[in-house]
Write an enzyme that holds these catalytic residues in place. Structure first.
Site, PDB file in Angstrom:
ATOM      1  N   CYS A   7       0.846  -1.206   0.000  1.00 31.28           N
ATOM      2  CA  CYS A   7       0.000   0.000   0.000  1.00 31.28           C
ATOM      3  C   CYS A   7       0.876   1.249   0.000  1.00 31.28           C
ATOM      4  CB  CYS A   7      -0.939   0.002   1.200  1.00 31.28           C
ATOM      5  SG  CYS A   7      -2.376  -1.082   0.992  1.00 31.28           S
ATOM      6  N   ASP A  30      10.340  -6.659  -8.643  1.00 27.64           N
ATOM      7  CA  ASP A  30      10.619  -7.233  -7.323  1.00 27.64           C
ATOM      8  C   ASP A  30      12.017  -6.804  -6.881  1.00 27.64           C
ATOM      9  OD1 ASP A  30       9.359  -9.905  -5.642  1.00 27.64           O
ATOM     10  OD2 ASP A  30      11.440  -9.325  -5.246  1.00 27.64           O
ATOM     11  N   HIS A  99      -0.516 -10.351  -4.361  1.00 28.38           N
ATOM     12  CA  HIS A  99       0.394 -10.002  -5.460  1.00 28.38           C
ATOM     13  C   HIS A  99       0.617 -11.205  -6.354  1.00 28.38           C
ATOM     14  CE1 HIS A  99       2.690 -11.131  -1.865  1.00 28.38           C
ATOM     15  NE2 HIS A  99       3.571 -11.687  -2.679  1.00 28.38           N
ATOM     16  N   HIS A 101       3.286 -12.805  -8.800  1.00 32.43           N
ATOM     17  CA  HIS A 101       4.659 -12.776  -9.286  1.00 32.43           C
ATOM     18  C   HIS A 101       4.622 -13.085 -10.778  1.00 32.43           C
ATOM     19  CE1 HIS A 101       6.750 -13.063  -5.280  1.00 32.43           C
ATOM     20  NE2 HIS A 101       5.608 -13.633  -4.921  1.00 32.43           N
TER      21      HIS A 101
END
Ligand code: 5GP
Ligand code: ZN
Length: 112
Positions: A7, A30, A99, A101
């Site tokens: 966030c 990432d 999330h 990946h």
């Protein structure tokens, strides 16, 4: 107070290498890549787990999977890619904001 790191990235309070953004999704690199290309794709609405999907979130997920597919060439993923969502402790989920990946840019070894 919201202590969620993703966030904070969405709010711009923590810097990130942004790859794509629109009104409902943010993609950024990432910080500890495990493949040549390793992008994280997150909903702007905070929710923690895949198991918390409701109809609106499932629709977001569908639109997002389509988006990733459409963007594969510009993301450098034209030769193939892998999507991973870790759910909970056994899967090693360390950030509790959903999330995806996105892994690619090379031949990916298969494993669990
Ligand atoms: P999980 O293990 O929860 O599925 O994945 C969390 C991912 O977030 C990890 O791959 C980790 O490297 C990444 N990550 C954690 N903190 C940050 C950060 O501050 N910035 C970025 N770009 N990635 C992060
Ligand atoms: Zn969050």
């Amino acid at each position: 107070m919201n202590d969620c790191i993703f966030c904070k990235i969405i709010a711009g309070e923590i810097p990130s290498a942004k790859v794509y953004e629109d009104d409902e999704v943010l993609m950024f690199k990432d910080i500890a890549p495990i493949a040549k290309i390793h992008i994280l794709c997150v909903p702007k609405e905070h929710f923690a787990y895949l198991s918390e999907l409701n109809a609106a979130r499932a629709a977001w997920l569908g639109r997002t999977l389509k988006k990733i597919g459409k963007m594969k060439d510009e993301l450098g993923l034209g030769d193939g890619y892998r999507l991973v969502i870790n759910q909970g402790e056994n899967a090693g989920q360390s950030v509790h904001h959903l999330h995806i990946h996105i892994l690619g840019g090379e031949t990916l070894p298969w494993g669990k």
